[in-house]
Design a protein around this motif. Structure first.
Motif, mmCIF file in Angstrom:
data_model
loop_
_atom_site.group_PDB
_atom_site.id
_atom_site.type_symbol
_atom_site.label_atom_id
_atom_site.label_comp_id
_atom_site.label_asym_id
_atom_site.label_seq_id
_atom_site.Cartn_x
_atom_site.Cartn_y
_atom_site.Cartn_z
ATOM 1 N N ASN A 1 12.201 -1.053 29.207
ATOM 2 C CA ASN A 1 12.510 -1.386 27.808
ATOM 3 C C ASN A 1 12.144 -0.223 26.882
ATOM 4 O OD1 ASN A 1 9.584 -2.624 28.293
ATOM 5 N ND2 ASN A 1 9.767 -2.173 26.105
ATOM 6 N N SER A 2 12.941 -0.085 25.828
ATOM 7 C CA SER A 2 12.674 0.921 24.796
ATOM 8 C C SER A 2 13.612 0.662 23.637
ATOM 9 C CB SER A 2 12.903 2.339 25.331
ATOM 10 O OG SER A 2 14.287 2.634 25.391
ATOM 11 N N THR B 1 10.148 -5.991 25.776
ATOM 12 C CA THR B 1 9.559 -6.440 27.029
ATOM 13 C C THR B 1 9.965 -7.889 27.275
ATOM 14 O OG1 THR B 1 7.546 -7.259 25.964
ATOM 15 C CG2 THR B 1 7.553 -4.949 26.646
ATOM 16 N N SER C 1 7.776 0.723 29.869
ATOM 17 C CA SER C 1 8.374 1.056 28.573
ATOM 18 C C SER C 1 8.582 2.561 28.450
ATOM 19 C CB SER C 1 7.472 0.586 27.424
ATOM 20 O OG SER C 1 7.278 -0.805 27.458
#
Length: 441
Positions: free
Chosen positions: A145-146, A246, A268
């Motif tokens: 995730n980002s 997340t 991440s």
């Protein structure tokens, strides 16, 4: 030559970044009365060009040659000579499953070699490399995730490139969550869910799903994807998912689905640090054959943060302007591009914050940086160090040098201001006011 004329027109019609990425790599193989054959780097490149630019190219070909011609994209220079011949299928042993891979168009430059690694993304990059080579060091399920523009898609494209190069018989399905949902709906409507389940349950060795956050509130799709994940993970198949949050931060997501997504490594990608941004700017400038000195690279690295695509946009703009100026690149041009193309996001510096604090407490910068331990200077100095640490990427040592102190003094100042803010309401109110002024610089 027809294709040369077409390219000249497209160069003026399309943005330079689009032209350089998607038109310039195309080479003319052959021109016929009714067709023009263009050689592209690979079939994924062809698929993207066909989807996004084919109609524009065909219209421009007609404009260049006054005759309507069909544009045929080829990945092999023999394709133009044998288009009419029926392609021969590759022979397959009875024990080898049919390869029915389904993927998005892969960007030719989104490979591991082109990915810039730093502290902010090294775990994600290492996990993606491992999973692409069937190395279970990080497990067989990966969730990345980002925020946008930090490299999630670059890594998933790189996985697909590596898999197709090293293990071409791998049955890989690469979709966005939206595409998965749309495919499921089509199969429900046509009453062919059995084939849908067979595709993802039985005929899939690796699944890449981007943007799972887009499934928020789509309960039926979540249930179906959760079932697919359960089947693949239990079978030891590889799964990679990406999102802008997340799993625990996602809202409108079924708890069972959330748990399944979290069953492997969750990592991440953060914004790149200053050193990594510097290397990214250098790399992009080299790719675009643009000469920028160290000061220019540093300015771009300091002022373009977050979305790495902004770096590409700025480099393309600088190259375009430099061509108009005879190939020269200077700091005024770079500053102008940062302001115009990137948006002119102002990056806070130690000097900016120091000036503000000095003016607010009515002390001079020289006194604040002096060795004096007067309370009238100590507190402003400590506040300035505290705010510099909060609003800049500079290290404790760099902040210390700016105030003629070492890093331990900066650390002490940060702890001191933090404690005073918690215990003294008036100091807390003062810090709130200063925070607002710093943000407005």
């Amino acid at each position: 030559m027809l294709w040369d004329k077409t390219q000249d027109i497209l160069k003026d019609t399309l943005s330079s970044s689009v032209y350089n990425l998607w038109i310039e790599p195309l080479k003319c193989l052959e021109v016929r009365d009714d067709s023009i054959y263009l050689l592209s780097p690979d079939r994924y490149f062809s698929a993207y060009v066909a989807q996004k630019f084919l109609s524009v190219i065909e219209a421009t070909v007609k404009e260049s040659g006054s005759v309507q011609r069909r544009v045929v994209l080829c990945e092999d220079d023999r394709a133009a000579k044998s288009e009419s011949a029926a392609p021969k299928a590759q022979l397959r042993l009875p024990t080898v499953p049919q390869n029915n891979s389904s993927i998005r168009a892969l960007h030719p430059r989104y490979t591991f070699n082109e990915f810039m690694v730093g502290e902010s993304n090294i775990l994600a990059e290492s996990a993606c490399k491992a999973i692409s080579m069937h190395d279970d060091s990080f497990g067989s399920c990966l969730y990345i995730n980002s925020t946008t523009g930090l490299g999630k898609s670059h890594l998933t494209h790189a996985i697909a490139h590596r898999v197709f190069k090293e293990s071409p018989m791998t049955r890989l399905h690469y979709v966005t969550a939206q595409q998965f949902a749309a495919e499921m709906v089509r199969n429900i409507q046509t009453k062919t869910m059995d084939s849908f389940k067979q595709k993802y349950h039985d005929q899939c060795d690796m699944l890449l799903v981007e943007d799972v956050h887009s499934l928020t509130g789509k309960k039926k799709t979540q249930e179906e994807l959760n079932e697919v994940l359960d089947c693949l993970i239990k079978s030891g198949k590889r799964v990679v998912m990406t999102s802008n949050q997340t799993p625990r931060e996602l809202v409108g997501i079924d708890n069972d689905f959330r748990s399944r997504m979290s069953s492997g490594l969750v990592t991440s990608i953060k914004e790149p640090d200053a050193a990594t941004r510097f290397r990214i700017v250098e790399k992009k400038a080299t790719l675009h054959q643009l000469g920028i000195d160290e000061d220019g690279v540093d300015y771009l690295a300091q002022h373009i943060r977050g979305d790495v695509r902004k770096v590409e946009s700025a480099i393309v703009a600088i190259r375009a302007k430099s061509r108009l100026m005879g190939g020269q690149v200077d700091m005024d041009m770079i500053r102008q591009v940062v302001a115009e193309v990137v948006g002119g996001d102002k990056v806070l510096t130690i000097a900016m914050i120091s000036d503000l604090i000095a003016s607010q407490f009515k002390v001079s910068l020289g006194d604040m940086k002096s060795k004096s331990r007067k309370k009238s200077l100590t507190f402003p100095r400590q506040v300035a160090m505290f705010l510099c640490r909060k609003y800049t990427d500079d290290s404790l040592a760099e902040i210390g040098r700016a105030f003629n102190r070492d890093h331990s003094t900066v650390l002490h100042s940060i702890k001191k201001v933090t404690t005073m803010t918690a215990r003294d309401a008036s100091v807390n109110a003062q810090l709130e006011l200063l925070n607002g002024k710093v943000k407005n610089l």
